[in-house]
Design an enzyme around this catalytic site. Structure first.
Site, PDB file in Angstrom:
ATOM      1  N   SER A   7       0.787  -1.229   0.000  1.00 21.96           N
ATOM      2  CA  SER A   7       0.000   0.000   0.000  1.00 21.96           C
ATOM      3  C   SER A   7       0.818   1.278   0.000  1.00 21.96           C
ATOM      4  CB  SER A   7      -0.937   0.017   1.208  1.00 21.96           C
ATOM      5  OG  SER A   7      -0.191  -0.001   2.416  1.00 21.96           O
ATOM      6  N   HIS A  27      -5.364  -4.954  -0.681  1.00 26.91           N
ATOM      7  CA  HIS A  27      -5.435  -3.875  -1.673  1.00 26.91           C
ATOM      8  C   HIS A  27      -5.620  -4.403  -3.092  1.00 26.91           C
ATOM      9  CE1 HIS A  27      -4.431  -0.458   0.979  1.00 26.91           C
ATOM     10  NE2 HIS A  27      -3.789  -1.385   1.677  1.00 26.91           N
ATOM     11  N   LYS A  80     -12.047  -2.126   1.596  1.00 24.15           N
ATOM     12  CA  LYS A  80     -11.376  -1.249   0.646  1.00 24.15           C
ATOM     13  C   LYS A  80     -12.177  -1.205  -0.663  1.00 24.15           C
ATOM     14  CE  LYS A  80      -6.888  -1.488   2.881  1.00 24.15           C
ATOM     15  NZ  LYS A  80      -7.370  -2.067   4.151  1.00 24.15           N
TER      16      LYS A  80
END
Length: 419
Positions: A211, A239, A269
């Site tokens: 990230s 992610h 996310k």
């Protein structure tokens, strides 16, 4: 029977607590001051909502936030597909609240397990190409619970793995060997150098998308190395979930579903909800449901979050929002690089390298003055001399939003002197 303790400030007990060598309290103000001195103290700025544009309030401490001024462009959220405010996802959350309830009410092993939870887990398993999946209250809880429940003797962990993996390694009490970032050769050397008993259990753990650098792990090479030593591979797709391979992650894009033993990710996310998950074979899920303490001793994920995640996964698998995101990412990366910025990585996370800590902080402030919210990432989160602006575009950013962002970066970079 003892005498009652005086309540005034001159009581003997209070005087004794004031003596440095006998005070067993917590010096919180001095700890905060130390963070302030190192430039590491953070303030929270509440957002009006989680859209691509929103208003922010200065940190109100314990008071209600006051949302004033113009809406700002948000290029700092992990809501990559913009699904947190998608009407279809919101309707699914509302329907789950009406039909199932606002909370699960208990641990999944007591009465907190519902048909909705099981439906989401079947969807996740189908997307990830595994026998089953198990939903946790967060991705953080999934990492802590999974690593400790597996109880490996040795863990090989990428040096830039997320804090939840680091804490999972600590909590497991396993010997942890940290290998150089995204370097399968370094992993191979570390494994070859480690003389282990034949019955030891080895676990290789890595994020798929990192990230802070926006780069990816060499998953196929990691699997190759692990297989030579009979080790298991665990990949955190926090992610990546929802962004690749028919709504899966990089494991799916690389065709590695059958070679990665433990696939882990988050629903908070790209899927715009809350919670985490682990996907794998039947025995893995059954073990975690019985021995992962962060699952066993936590109330089940709230049904509205479950319903929202399930609908978001369906939308992600259709592909339209994914294509919109990658188009946005390409345009923003090209625009920033054409100005002269160095942009790291190859994913939807766009780290714009600035260099010095103070320059990055000033650049972030200048961007905010121009209506763009993108944070400065600085040491110790990243190495000295690599402070950066972490840009995270969303599928819902419009052409006008992107143009405004690029214009702000050009003007702010010129003002600060980094262009």
């Amino acid at each position: 029977m003892t005498d009652s303790t005086p309540s005034d400030a001159t009581s003997p007990d209070r005087e004794r607590r004031a003596e440095p060598n006998e005070d067993h309290g917590f010096s919180l103000e001095s700890r905060l001051a130390a963070r302030e001195a190192r430039g590491l103290r953070r303030d929270r700025s509440p957002a009006r909502d989680v859209c691509a544009r929103t208003r922010f309030a200065a940190d109100p401490k314990g008071e209600p936030p006051q949302f004033e001024g113009e809406r700002q462009l948000v290029f700092a959220a992990n809501n990559y597909l913009g699904l947190a405010t998608d009407e279809r996802v919101q309707r699914a959350a509302a329907a789950a609240a009406r039909e199932v309830g606002t909370g699960a009410g208990a641990s999944r092993l007591v009465t907190g397990d519902t048909g909705l939870h099981r439906a989401l887990e079947r969807d996740l398993a189908g997307t990830k190409g595994t026998d089953r999946a198990l939903v946790f209250s967060s991705g953080y809880a999934a990492n802590l619970g999974t690593i400790s429940a597996l109880s490996p003797d040795v863990i090989f962990s990428d040096e830039l793995n997320h804090a939840s993996i680091v804490d999972g390694c600590r909590f497991s009490d396993a010997e942890t060997v940290v290998y150089e970032h995204a370097d399968a050769d370094a992993l191979a050397r570390a494994m070859a150098a480690r003389d282990g008993a034949a019955d030891e259990c080895w676990l290789v753990v890595t994020d798929s998308v990192f990230s802070m650098d926006g780069d990816i792990a060499p998953l196929a090479a990691i699997c190759d190395t692990a297989e030579r030593h009979g080790a298991w591979v665990m990949v955190d797709e926090a992610h990546a979930t929802g962004l690749y391979g028919n709504g899966g992650g990089l494991v799916q894009r690389e065709g590695l579903s059958e070679r990665v033993d433990v696939q882990l990710g988050t629903l908070s996310k790209a899927l715009g909800s809350q919670g985490g998950y682990v996907a794998g074979d039947e025995a893995l899920v059954e073990l975690l449901a019985n021995e992962a303490r962060s699952f066993v001793y936590s109330t089940g994920l709230a049904p509205p979050a479950v319903g929202a995640a399930r609908e978001a996964l369906r939308i992600a698998r259709e592909g339209e929002v994914r294509r919109a995101l990658w188009s946005t990412v390409e345009r923003l990366r090209d625009g920033l690089e054409s100005m002269g910025y160095e942009v790291l990585g190859e994913t939807q996370v766009l780290p714009v390298v600035v260099g010095e800590r103070d320059d990055a902080v000033v650049l972030a402030n200048e961007l905010e003055e121009r209506g763009v919210v993108a944070p400065a990432i600085r040491p110790p989160t990243v190495p000295d001399g690599t402070s950066r602006i972490r840009v995270a575009p969303m599928a819902t950013h419009t052409d006008d939003d992107l143009e405004r962002c690029l214009t702000a970066f050009e003007a702010a970079g010129t003002e600060v002197g980094v262009l």
